[in-house]
Design a protein around this motif. Structure first.
Motif, PDB file in Angstrom:
ATOM      1  N   ASP A 190       0.967  -1.268   0.132  1.00  0.00           N
ATOM      2  CA  ASP A 190      -0.138  -0.035   0.178  1.00  0.00           C
ATOM      3  C   ASP A 190       0.871   1.383  -0.058  1.00  0.00           C
ATOM      4  N   LEU A 191       2.192   0.985  -0.216  1.00  0.00           N
ATOM      5  CA  LEU A 191       3.258   2.244  -0.229  1.00  0.00           C
ATOM      6  C   LEU A 191       2.925   2.895  -1.676  1.00  0.00           C
ATOM      7  N   THR A 192       2.831   4.332  -1.385  1.00  0.00           N
ATOM      8  CA  THR A 192       2.876   5.148  -2.649  1.00  0.00           C
ATOM      9  C   THR A 192       4.159   5.843  -3.294  1.00  0.00           C
ATOM     10  N   GLY A 193       4.020   6.533  -4.418  1.00  0.00           N
ATOM     11  CA  GLY A 193       5.141   6.817  -4.881  1.00  0.00           C
ATOM     12  C   GLY A 193       5.773   7.989  -3.767  1.00  0.00           C
ATOM     13  N   GLN A 194       5.306   8.541  -3.082  1.00  0.00           N
ATOM     14  CA  GLN A 194       6.020   9.336  -2.130  1.00  0.00           C
ATOM     15  C   GLN A 194       6.677   8.516  -1.023  1.00  0.00           C
ATOM     16  N   LYS A 219      22.629 -18.873  -0.389  1.00  0.00           N
ATOM     17  CA  LYS A 219      24.068 -18.339  -1.127  1.00  0.00           C
ATOM     18  C   LYS A 219      25.018 -17.674  -0.131  1.00  0.00           C
ATOM     19  N   GLY A 220      24.605 -17.331   0.819  1.00  0.00           N
ATOM     20  CA  GLY A 220      25.275 -16.528   1.843  1.00  0.00           C
ATOM     21  C   GLY A 220      24.974 -15.117   1.744  1.00  0.00           C
ATOM     22  N   GLU A 221      25.767 -14.167   2.361  1.00  0.00           N
ATOM     23  CA  GLU A 221      25.579 -12.848   2.714  1.00  0.00           C
ATOM     24  C   GLU A 221      25.345 -12.028   1.355  1.00  0.00           C
ATOM     25  N   THR A 222      24.321 -11.322   1.159  1.00  0.00           N
ATOM     26  CA  THR A 222      24.133 -10.642   0.027  1.00  0.00           C
ATOM     27  C   THR A 222      24.071  -9.221   0.205  1.00  0.00           C
ATOM     28  N   TYR A 223      24.073  -8.239  -0.929  1.00  0.00           N
ATOM     29  CA  TYR A 223      23.966  -6.935  -0.859  1.00  0.00           C
ATOM     30  C   TYR A 223      23.002  -6.579  -2.045  1.00  0.00           C
ATOM     31  N   ILE A 224      22.543  -5.178  -1.881  1.00  0.00           N
ATOM     32  CA  ILE A 224      21.501  -4.744  -2.870  1.00  0.00           C
ATOM     33  C   ILE A 224      22.264  -3.868  -4.044  1.00  0.00           C
ATOM     34  N   TYR A 225      22.372  -4.243  -5.251  1.00  0.00           N
ATOM     35  CA  TYR A 225      22.952  -3.168  -6.222  1.00  0.00           C
ATOM     36  C   TYR A 225      21.715  -2.548  -7.043  1.00  0.00           C
ATOM     37  N   ALA A 226      22.009  -1.379  -6.913  1.00  0.00           N
ATOM     38  CA  ALA A 226      21.069  -0.462  -7.313  1.00  0.00           C
ATOM     39  C   ALA A 226      21.166  -0.231  -9.098  1.00  0.00           C
ATOM     40  N   GLY A 227      22.538  -0.424  -9.475  1.00  0.00           N
ATOM     41  CA  GLY A 227      22.574  -0.128 -10.949  1.00  0.00           C
ATOM     42  C   GLY A 227      22.407   1.237 -11.455  1.00  0.00           C
ATOM     43  N   ASN A 228      22.537   2.220 -10.451  1.00  0.00           N
ATOM     44  CA  ASN A 228      22.563   3.501 -11.064  1.00  0.00           C
ATOM     45  C   ASN A 228      23.737   3.829 -12.197  1.00  0.00           C
ATOM     46  N   ASN A 271      15.062  -8.689   0.605  1.00  0.00           N
ATOM     47  CA  ASN A 271      16.283  -9.405   0.225  1.00  0.00           C
ATOM     48  C   ASN A 271      16.724 -10.318   1.356  1.00  0.00           C
ATOM     49  N   GLU A 272      16.576  -9.969   2.627  1.00  0.00           N
ATOM     50  CA  GLU A 272      16.996 -10.909   3.817  1.00  0.00           C
ATOM     51  C   GLU A 272      16.195 -12.398   3.472  1.00  0.00           C
ATOM     52  N   VAL A 273      14.968 -12.383   3.293  1.00  0.00           N
ATOM     53  CA  VAL A 273      14.078 -13.459   3.013  1.00  0.00           C
ATOM     54  C   VAL A 273      14.541 -14.088   2.042  1.00  0.00           C
ATOM     55  N   ILE A 274      14.615 -13.848   1.054  1.00  0.00           N
ATOM     56  CA  ILE A 274      15.143 -14.373  -0.404  1.00  0.00           C
ATOM     57  C   ILE A 274      16.485 -14.738  -0.285  1.00  0.00           C
ATOM     58  N   ALA A 275      17.362 -14.207   0.135  1.00  0.00           N
ATOM     59  CA  ALA A 275      18.761 -14.673   0.364  1.00  0.00           C
ATOM     60  C   ALA A 275      18.915 -15.862   1.382  1.00  0.00           C
ATOM     61  N   ALA A 276      18.019 -15.731   2.583  1.00  0.00           N
ATOM     62  CA  ALA A 276      17.931 -17.046   3.289  1.00  0.00           C
ATOM     63  C   ALA A 276      17.501 -18.275   2.653  1.00  0.00           C
ATOM     64  N   ASP A 316       9.610   6.791  -0.512  1.00  0.00           N
ATOM     65  CA  ASP A 316      10.884   5.872  -1.088  1.00  0.00           C
ATOM     66  C   ASP A 316      11.441   5.314   0.011  1.00  0.00           C
ATOM     67  N   LEU A 317      11.526   5.895   1.136  1.00  0.00           N
ATOM     68  CA  LEU A 317      12.407   5.218   2.392  1.00  0.00           C
ATOM     69  C   LEU A 317      11.734   3.958   2.607  1.00  0.00           C
ATOM     70  N   GLU A 318      10.404   3.950   2.881  1.00  0.00           N
ATOM     71  CA  GLU A 318       9.571   2.697   3.032  1.00  0.00           C
ATOM     72  C   GLU A 318       9.963   1.579   2.187  1.00  0.00           C
ATOM     73  N   MET A 319       9.869   2.002   0.896  1.00  0.00           N
ATOM     74  CA  MET A 319       9.969   0.947  -0.338  1.00  0.00           C
ATOM     75  C   MET A 319      11.639   0.475  -0.203  1.00  0.00           C
ATOM     76  N   HIS A 320      12.561   1.336   0.223  1.00  0.00           N
ATOM     77  CA  HIS A 320      13.944   0.810   0.492  1.00  0.00           C
ATOM     78  C   HIS A 320      13.989  -0.096   1.659  1.00  0.00           C
ATOM     79  N   GLU A 321      13.272   0.254   2.704  1.00  0.00           N
ATOM     80  CA  GLU A 321      13.290  -0.638   3.674  1.00  0.00           C
ATOM     81  C   GLU A 321      12.600  -2.002   3.466  1.00  0.00           C
ATOM     82  N   LEU A 322      11.395  -2.118   2.712  1.00  0.00           N
ATOM     83  CA  LEU A 322      10.870  -3.246   2.330  1.00  0.00           C
ATOM     84  C   LEU A 322      11.768  -4.157   1.388  1.00  0.00           C
TER      85      LEU A 322
END
Length: 140
Positions: free
Chosen positions: A32-36, A58-67, A49-54, A38-44
Motif C-alpha cells: 500500500d506504499l505510494t510513490g511518495q 548463497k550466503g551474505e548478499t547486498y543490494i545493487y541499484a545499478g545507478n 532481500n534477507e528473506v530471499i537470500a536466506a 521511497d524510504l519505506e520502499m527501500h526498507e521493504l
C-alpha cells in the motif's frame, strides 16, 4: 491462480520466467506504499532481500541499484552475493494504480512455498509465480 491479486501483472511476470540461462521463479509483493514513500520502499526491499537470500542459501548478499549501469532502469535492483557478486534475485518496483507492487525473480531451486509463506508471515500480500510443465507465455 485463485489467489492472484492482479491477473495482468501475474501473466506478465510469468512470461518473464520463460526458460533462459537459468530457471526462475518469482513473487509479486503487493504493497500500500505510494510513490511518495521511497524510504519505506527501500526498507521493504532490504527486508525481502534477507528473506530471499536466506531461502537461496548463497550466503551474505547486498543490494545493487545499478545507478551506474545503463542496462538498469529506475526502480530495478539486484541481490548479489558479497563473496563473488553472484546473482541471487532481481526486482522491479512497479507503481500501479497509485501503490507499489514489487516483482522479484530468483533461481527456481528455492522452496517456493516456504519463501512465499515467510513473506506472508511478515504481513505482506504476495502472489507466487512459477512456470508449470507446458507453460508457454506469449508476451511480456
Amino acid at each position: 491462480m485463485s489467489d492472484v491479486v492482479d491477473d495482468d501483472l501475474y501473466r506478465r511476470t510469468k512470461a518473464l520466467l520463460e526458460p533462459g540461462d537459468i530457471e526462475l521463479a518469482g513473487a509479486i509483493v503487493h504493497t500500500d506504499l505510494t510513490g511518495q514513500e521511497d524510504l519505506e520502499m527501500h526498507e521493504l526491499t532490504v527486508e525481502l532481500n534477507e528473506v530471499i537470500a536466506a531461502h537461496a542459501g548463497k550466503g551474505e548478499t547486498y543490494i545493487y541499484a545499478g545507478n551506474d549501469d545503463t542496462d538498469f532502469s529506475s526502480n530495478q535492483f539486484q541481490g548479489l552475493t558479497v563473496e563473488d557478486d553472484a546473482f541471487v534475485w532481481e526486482c522491479q518496483q512497479l507503481l500501479r494504480n497509485g501503490t507499489f507492487d514489487i516483482v522479484f525473480y530468483y533461481e527456481a531451486d528455492v522452496d517456493q512455498e516456504a519463501l512465499v509463506a515467510d513473506v506472508r508471515d511478515r504481513g505482506y500480500e504476495v502472489t507466487s509465480v512459477v512456470l508449470e510443465d507446458g507453460d508457454v507465455a506469449t508476451d511480456a
